[in-house]
Each structure stands twice: as C-alpha cells, then as structure tokens.
Scaffold this motif. Structure first.
Motif, PDB file in Angstrom:
ATOM      1  N   UNK A  20       0.964  -1.137  -0.045  1.00 43.61           N
ATOM      2  CA  UNK A  20       0.139  -0.084   0.129  1.00 43.61           C
ATOM      3  C   UNK A  20       0.966   1.337   0.062  1.00 43.61           C
ATOM      4  N   UNK A  21       0.674   2.067  -1.229  1.00 44.95           N
ATOM      5  CA  UNK A  21       1.711   3.279  -1.184  1.00 44.95           C
ATOM      6  C   UNK A  21       1.388   4.293  -0.124  1.00 44.95           C
ATOM      7  N   UNK A  22       0.111   4.443   0.533  1.00 43.69           N
ATOM      8  CA  UNK A  22      -0.305   5.390   1.489  1.00 43.69           C
ATOM      9  C   UNK A  22       0.932   5.116   2.649  1.00 43.69           C
ATOM     10  N   UNK A  23       1.248   3.945   2.950  1.00 42.38           N
ATOM     11  CA  UNK A  23       2.002   3.606   4.174  1.00 42.38           C
ATOM     12  C   UNK A  23       3.334   4.252   3.900  1.00 42.38           C
ATOM     13  N   UNK A  24       3.928   4.471   2.770  1.00 40.94           N
ATOM     14  CA  UNK A  24       4.992   5.271   2.528  1.00 40.94           C
ATOM     15  C   UNK A  24       5.111   6.614   2.689  1.00 40.94           C
ATOM     16  N   UNK A  25       3.839   7.311   2.303  1.00 43.86           N
ATOM     17  CA  UNK A  25       3.649   8.561   2.725  1.00 43.86           C
ATOM     18  C   UNK A  25       3.541   8.752   4.227  1.00 43.86           C
ATOM     19  N   UNK A  26       2.739   7.804   4.819  1.00 45.00           N
ATOM     20  CA  UNK A  26       2.744   8.101   6.463  1.00 45.00           C
ATOM     21  C   UNK A  26       4.112   8.017   7.027  1.00 45.00           C
ATOM     22  N   UNK A  27       5.019   6.833   6.653  1.00 44.19           N
ATOM     23  CA  UNK A  27       6.230   6.748   7.127  1.00 44.19           C
ATOM     24  C   UNK A  27       7.123   7.843   6.848  1.00 44.19           C
ATOM     25  N   UNK A  28       7.017   8.500   5.856  1.00 44.37           N
ATOM     26  CA  UNK A  28       7.802   9.763   5.341  1.00 44.37           C
ATOM     27  C   UNK A  28       7.348  10.952   6.169  1.00 44.37           C
ATOM     28  N   UNK A  29       6.284  11.084   6.502  1.00 46.39           N
ATOM     29  CA  UNK A  29       5.723  12.202   7.252  1.00 46.39           C
ATOM     30  C   UNK A  29       5.940  11.901   8.914  1.00 46.39           C
TER      31      UNK A  29
END
Length: 151
Positions: A20-29
């Motif tokens: 799930x690509x949203x996990x990458x965004x959350x991890x970066x944030x």
C-alpha cells in the motif's frame, strides 16, 4: 545467521510498504515530524522566557525531546501492530481512536507547550485527521457497495 535475518527483515519491510503506497507517505511524514520535533528543541520556549523569567541561554530540553520521540515510536508501533494484525473493516477505526487518544493526552498541555511539544501535538492532529478521512472514505464505500450495488 545474522545476514539471513537481516535480509528477511528487509524483504518483509519492503513488502509491507509495497502493498500500500499510503504507508510510504505516512512513514515519510513520521520521519519528517521526528526531525521537526528534534529541531524544535533548539527553539526558545516563549513561556519560559516571558512568564517564568528564565534567562536566555538555557539548555536543550533533551528529556522532553526523548520522551516525545519515544511516544512517537510507541504510537507508530501501535499503528503498525493494528495494521498487521487487525481485521480490515475495523483497522482504520482502531487507528483513529489510538491517534485521538494520543492527541487528547498531548493536547491537554497545549496552552504553555514548548515548541517541540507543539510539533508533537501537530503530528497527532495530522495523523488523527488522516485516519478520520480514511474512516469516512471507508464508510462511504461501504454505503455505496451496500445500497447501490447491482445484486
């Protein structure tokens, strides 16, 4: 033996983020806000300067910053545990409740918060808002599938 364990850990971590690509965004944030909280520790505390009359060159609040980073690690570990082990339907709601509880806990200290605590409050607000939007999206999809599907 440690090399095999390291490769297995790296492969598992990459598959977790790839699904799930949203996990990458959350991890970066999350990493960004950890850096912001550490950097905000260098900012002067306006409450301590103007109300408590603490002299200007005061030390870095390492205890507060360490507590906040540990709280962020605990928050992240709870969210990842829920993401991995919970049922798909209730996962986002449980993540929302967890983030709101963290927001309420740290938000109670918002009135005279030092800048690093303000960063933590903003992070918990942002994560709560993200999970609220995802829960709303999931509820809308459920209603659309339930009542407007061609059966």
């Amino acid at each position: 033996m440690t090399i095999k364990t390291h490769k297995r850990f790296a492969k598992t971590t990459m598959s977790y983020f790839r699904s799930k690509p949203l996990r990458v965004v959350f991890a970066i944030l999350w990493v960004l806000f950890v850096g912001i909280i550490i950097a905000l520790g260098f900012e002067p505390n306006p409450y301590a300067l103007h109300v408590l009359d603490v002299p200007e060159p005061y030390s870095y609040p390492i205890e507060l910053v360490v507590i906040l980073v540990m709280a962020m690690l605990f928050h992240l570990s709870l969210l990842v545990t829920m993401d991995v082990y919970m049922d798909r339907r209730w996962k986002l709601f449980a993540m929302l409740i967890t983030s709101v509880l963290f927001l309420l806990y740290f938000g109670m200290m918002a009135m005279h918060a030092p800048p690093s605590l303000g960063g933590m409050i903003f992070w918990t607000f942002l994560s709560s808002l993200l999970f609220l939007l995802l829960c709303f999206w999931q509820a809308c999809l459920f209603v659309l599938r339930r009542f407007f599907s061609r059966a």
